[in-house]
Design a protein around this motif. Structure first.
Motif, PDB file in Angstrom:
ATOM      1  N   GLN A 193      -9.406  -4.850   7.359  1.00 13.83           N
ATOM      2  CA  GLN A 193     -10.270  -5.294   6.261  1.00 13.83           C
ATOM      3  C   GLN A 193      -9.631  -6.424   5.449  1.00 13.83           C
ATOM      4  O   GLN A 193     -10.328  -7.200   4.809  1.00 13.83           O
ATOM      5  CB  GLN A 193     -10.614  -4.116   5.334  1.00 13.83           C
ATOM      6  CG  GLN A 193     -11.425  -3.032   6.004  1.00 13.83           C
ATOM      7  CD  GLN A 193     -12.762  -3.545   6.509  1.00 13.83           C
ATOM      8  OE1 GLN A 193     -13.551  -4.086   5.755  1.00 13.83           O
ATOM      9  NE2 GLN A 193     -13.009  -3.395   7.799  1.00 13.83           N
ATOM     10  N   SER A 194      -8.297  -6.493   5.479  1.00  9.55           N
ATOM     11  CA  SER A 194      -7.562  -7.518   4.733  1.00  9.55           C
ATOM     12  C   SER A 194      -7.203  -8.719   5.599  1.00  9.55           C
ATOM     13  O   SER A 194      -6.459  -9.590   5.172  1.00  9.55           O
ATOM     14  CB  SER A 194      -6.287  -6.903   4.141  1.00  9.55           C
ATOM     15  OG  SER A 194      -6.608  -5.783   3.335  1.00  9.55           O
TER      16      SER A 194
ATOM     17  N   SER B  47       0.993   5.239   0.741  1.00 13.80           N
ATOM     18  CA  SER B  47       0.273   6.203   1.560  1.00 13.80           C
ATOM     19  C   SER B  47       0.917   7.565   1.361  1.00 13.80           C
ATOM     20  O   SER B  47       2.094   7.746   1.661  1.00 13.80           O
ATOM     21  CB  SER B  47       0.342   5.777   3.031  1.00 13.80           C
ATOM     22  OG  SER B  47      -0.431   6.620   3.814  1.00 13.80           O
TER      23      SER B  47
ATOM     24  N   TRP C  39     -14.755   3.875   4.181  1.00 13.90           N
ATOM     25  CA  TRP C  39     -13.728   4.685   4.835  1.00 13.90           C
ATOM     26  C   TRP C  39     -13.959   6.131   4.453  1.00 13.90           C
ATOM     27  O   TRP C  39     -14.000   6.441   3.264  1.00 13.90           O
ATOM     28  CB  TRP C  39     -12.320   4.272   4.425  1.00 13.90           C
ATOM     29  CG  TRP C  39     -11.273   5.148   5.046  1.00 13.90           C
ATOM     30  CD1 TRP C  39     -10.589   6.166   4.426  1.00 13.90           C
ATOM     31  CD2 TRP C  39     -10.797   5.114   6.390  1.00 13.90           C
ATOM     32  NE1 TRP C  39      -9.733   6.765   5.301  1.00 13.90           N
ATOM     33  CE2 TRP C  39      -9.849   6.130   6.523  1.00 13.90           C
ATOM     34  CE3 TRP C  39     -11.119   4.340   7.503  1.00 13.90           C
ATOM     35  CZ2 TRP C  39      -9.193   6.382   7.716  1.00 13.90           C
ATOM     36  CZ3 TRP C  39     -10.464   4.586   8.688  1.00 13.90           C
ATOM     37  CH2 TRP C  39      -9.504   5.601   8.775  1.00 13.90           C
TER      38      TRP C  39
ATOM     39  N   ALA D 212       0.856  -1.186   0.000  1.00 15.40           N
ATOM     40  CA  ALA D 212       0.000   0.000   0.000  1.00 15.40           C
ATOM     41  C   ALA D 212       0.888   1.231   0.000  1.00 15.40           C
ATOM     42  O   ALA D 212       1.839   1.323   0.775  1.00 15.40           O
ATOM     43  CB  ALA D 212      -0.910   0.003   1.218  1.00 15.40           C
TER      44      ALA D 212
ATOM     45  N   ILE E  30      -3.111  -1.292  -2.857  1.00 14.74           N
ATOM     46  CA  ILE E  30      -3.962  -0.263  -2.253  1.00 14.74           C
ATOM     47  C   ILE E  30      -3.246   1.084  -2.310  1.00 14.74           C
ATOM     48  O   ILE E  30      -2.020   1.141  -2.175  1.00 14.74           O
ATOM     49  CB  ILE E  30      -4.224  -0.586  -0.755  1.00 14.74           C
ATOM     50  CG1 ILE E  30      -4.828  -1.973  -0.569  1.00 14.74           C
ATOM     51  CG2 ILE E  30      -5.060   0.501  -0.074  1.00 14.74           C
ATOM     52  CD1 ILE E  30      -6.242  -2.117  -1.025  1.00 14.74           C
TER      53      ILE E  30
ATOM     54  N   VAL F   8      -7.028  -0.751   6.590  1.00 15.17           N
ATOM     55  CA  VAL F   8      -6.680  -1.655   5.482  1.00 15.17           C
ATOM     56  C   VAL F   8      -6.278  -3.021   6.033  1.00 15.17           C
ATOM     57  O   VAL F   8      -6.721  -4.061   5.531  1.00 15.17           O
ATOM     58  CB  VAL F   8      -5.561  -1.057   4.595  1.00 15.17           C
ATOM     59  CG1 VAL F   8      -4.995  -2.099   3.636  1.00 15.17           C
ATOM     60  CG2 VAL F   8      -6.091   0.144   3.812  1.00 15.17           C
TER      61      VAL F   8
ATOM     62  N   ILE G 246      -3.529   4.706  -0.278  1.00 14.11           N
ATOM     63  CA  ILE G 246      -4.085   5.571   0.764  1.00 14.11           C
ATOM     64  C   ILE G 246      -3.656   6.986   0.382  1.00 14.11           C
ATOM     65  O   ILE G 246      -2.463   7.263   0.285  1.00 14.11           O
ATOM     66  CB  ILE G 246      -3.549   5.179   2.152  1.00 14.11           C
ATOM     67  CG1 ILE G 246      -3.980   3.750   2.503  1.00 14.11           C
ATOM     68  CG2 ILE G 246      -4.003   6.180   3.205  1.00 14.11           C
ATOM     69  CD1 ILE G 246      -3.291   3.184   3.735  1.00 14.11           C
TER      70      ILE G 246
ATOM     71  N   ILE H 299      -9.094   5.874   0.600  1.00 12.43           N
ATOM     72  CA  ILE H 299      -8.469   4.588   0.304  1.00 12.43           C
ATOM     73  C   ILE H 299      -9.039   4.110  -1.029  1.00 12.43           C
ATOM     74  O   ILE H 299     -10.263   4.139  -1.231  1.00 12.43           O
ATOM     75  CB  ILE H 299      -8.739   3.548   1.411  1.00 12.43           C
ATOM     76  CG1 ILE H 299      -8.229   4.043   2.761  1.00 12.43           C
ATOM     77  CG2 ILE H 299      -8.091   2.207   1.042  1.00 12.43           C
ATOM     78  CD1 ILE H 299      -8.626   3.147   3.944  1.00 12.43           C
TER      79      ILE H 299
ATOM     80  N   ASP I 224      -8.596   0.961  -4.236  1.00 10.64           N
ATOM     81  CA  ASP I 224      -7.953  -0.219  -4.808  1.00 10.64           C
ATOM     82  C   ASP I 224      -7.137   0.236  -6.012  1.00 10.64           C
ATOM     83  O   ASP I 224      -7.477   1.226  -6.670  1.00 10.64           O
ATOM     84  CB  ASP I 224      -8.997  -1.233  -5.284  1.00 10.64           C
ATOM     85  CG  ASP I 224      -9.698  -1.937  -4.146  1.00 10.64           C
ATOM     86  OD1 ASP I 224      -9.080  -2.120  -3.085  1.00 10.64           O
ATOM     87  OD2 ASP I 224     -10.877  -2.307  -4.321  1.00 10.64           O
TER      88      ASP I 224
ATOM     89  N   TRP J  29     -12.870   3.062  -1.448  1.00  9.87           N
ATOM     90  CA  TRP J  29     -13.489   2.329  -0.346  1.00  9.87           C
ATOM     91  C   TRP J  29     -14.549   3.222   0.295  1.00  9.87           C
ATOM     92  O   TRP J  29     -14.232   4.161   1.028  1.00  9.87           O
ATOM     93  CB  TRP J  29     -12.441   1.937   0.676  1.00  9.87           C
ATOM     94  CG  TRP J  29     -11.488   0.878   0.230  1.00  9.87           C
ATOM     95  CD1 TRP J  29     -11.130   0.565  -1.054  1.00  9.87           C
ATOM     96  CD2 TRP J  29     -10.755  -0.006   1.068  1.00  9.87           C
ATOM     97  NE1 TRP J  29     -10.213  -0.443  -1.060  1.00  9.87           N
ATOM     98  CE2 TRP J  29      -9.961  -0.818   0.233  1.00  9.87           C
ATOM     99  CE3 TRP J  29     -10.673  -0.179   2.441  1.00  9.87           C
ATOM    100  CZ2 TRP J  29      -9.110  -1.795   0.731  1.00  9.87           C
ATOM    101  CZ3 TRP J  29      -9.829  -1.149   2.944  1.00  9.87           C
ATOM    102  CH2 TRP J  29      -9.066  -1.950   2.084  1.00  9.87           C
TER     103      TRP J  29
END
Length: 190
Positions: free
Chosen positions: A165-166, A32, A75, A30, A54, A162, A56, A63, A65, A72
Motif C-alpha cells: 500500500q506504501s 508490530s 485490512w 511500523a 504505522i 503495508v 500493526i 493496522i 495510522d 485501515w
C-alpha cells in the motif's frame, strides 16, 4: 519492529535506536505487536520510542495510522470461514487451554494461555479446528501464548500489505522480533 523484548526491554539499546532513527529520512517505521493499538500508544507515550508511521496490532489483525489512530478498513480483505465465537465455543472446557482476558481478545483474534505445548499438540488443535471448517493460523509464543487468527492474517502478511500500500518493494522491508509471534513477519519480509 516488534516492541516487547525487541525495542523495549533494554533502555541503552533503545537510546541507540532512537539516535539512529533521528538520522533516517526515507524510512517508514511500523511497530508490530501482539498488543492492541491503545496499549502500544501508551508505551510510545511512556518510553523513548520514536513515533511510528504505522502500528500493526493484535498480532497482525489490525493496522492503524499513527498518531491519528485511523484504522485501515481494507485490512483484512477476506476472512474466509472465520468466526471467533465458534472457536471459543469449540475449545471451551479444555483443561489445557485458558482463555486470556477480554482485553487481549478481538473479533479477529482468540488468545489462550497454553503452557509448554508441543508442535504435535498444535497440529492436533489445527486439525480439530479444520474439522469444523475453521481455516486459521496458530501462533505460539514464549511457551505460553497461543493466538488463533484467520489464516490470511498475521504480522508478516500485515507488514507486506503495508509495504504494498506504501509502494515499497518487499525486498526493502526489514523486520525485527524476538518470539514466535514474530516468526511469520521475519520470514515474510525482504
Amino acid at each position: 519492529s516488534d516492541l516487547d523484548g525487541t525495542l523495549l526491554g533494554d533502555d541503552i539499546a533503545l537510546k541507540e535506536f532512537v539516535s539512529w532513527w533521528a538520522l533516517q529520512s526515507d524510512v517508514l517505521l511500523a511497530y508490530s505487536s501482539g498488543r492492541f493499538f491503545d496499549s502500544i500508544c501508551q508505551s510510545i507515550a511512556d518510553t523513548l520510542l520514536p513515533n511510528p508511521d504505522i502500528i500493526i496490532s493484535g498480532v497482525g489483525t489490525e493496522i492503524h495510522d499513527f498518531p491519528n489512530g485511523r484504522r485501515w478498513d481494507d485490512w483484512p480483505k477476506d476472512l474466509n470461514s472465520w468466526n471467533a465465537a465458534t472457536i471459543r465455543d469449540h475449545l471451551a472446557g479444555r483443561p489445557d487451554l485458558e482463555l486470556q482476558p477480554e482485553e487481549f481478545l478481538s473479533a479477529r483474534k482468540v488468545s489462550y494461555f497454553a503452557n509448554h505445548w508441543t508442535s504435535s499438540k498444535l497440529r492436533s488443535l489445527e486439525e480439530s479446528l479444520a474439522a469444523i471448517n475453521i481455516r486459521c493460523r496458530l501462533i505460539y509464543s514464549s511457551s505460553r501464548d497461543l493466538d488463533i487468527l484467520p489464516d490470511s492474517l498475521g504480522k508478516g502478511n500485515a507488514a507486506l500489505f503495508v509495504a504494498d500500500q506504501s509502494c515499497i518493494d518487499r525486498k526493502h522491508v526489514v523486520g525485527a522480533g524476538d518470539s514466535g509471534n514474530d516468526a511469520c513477519m521475519l520470514t515474510s519480509v525482504g
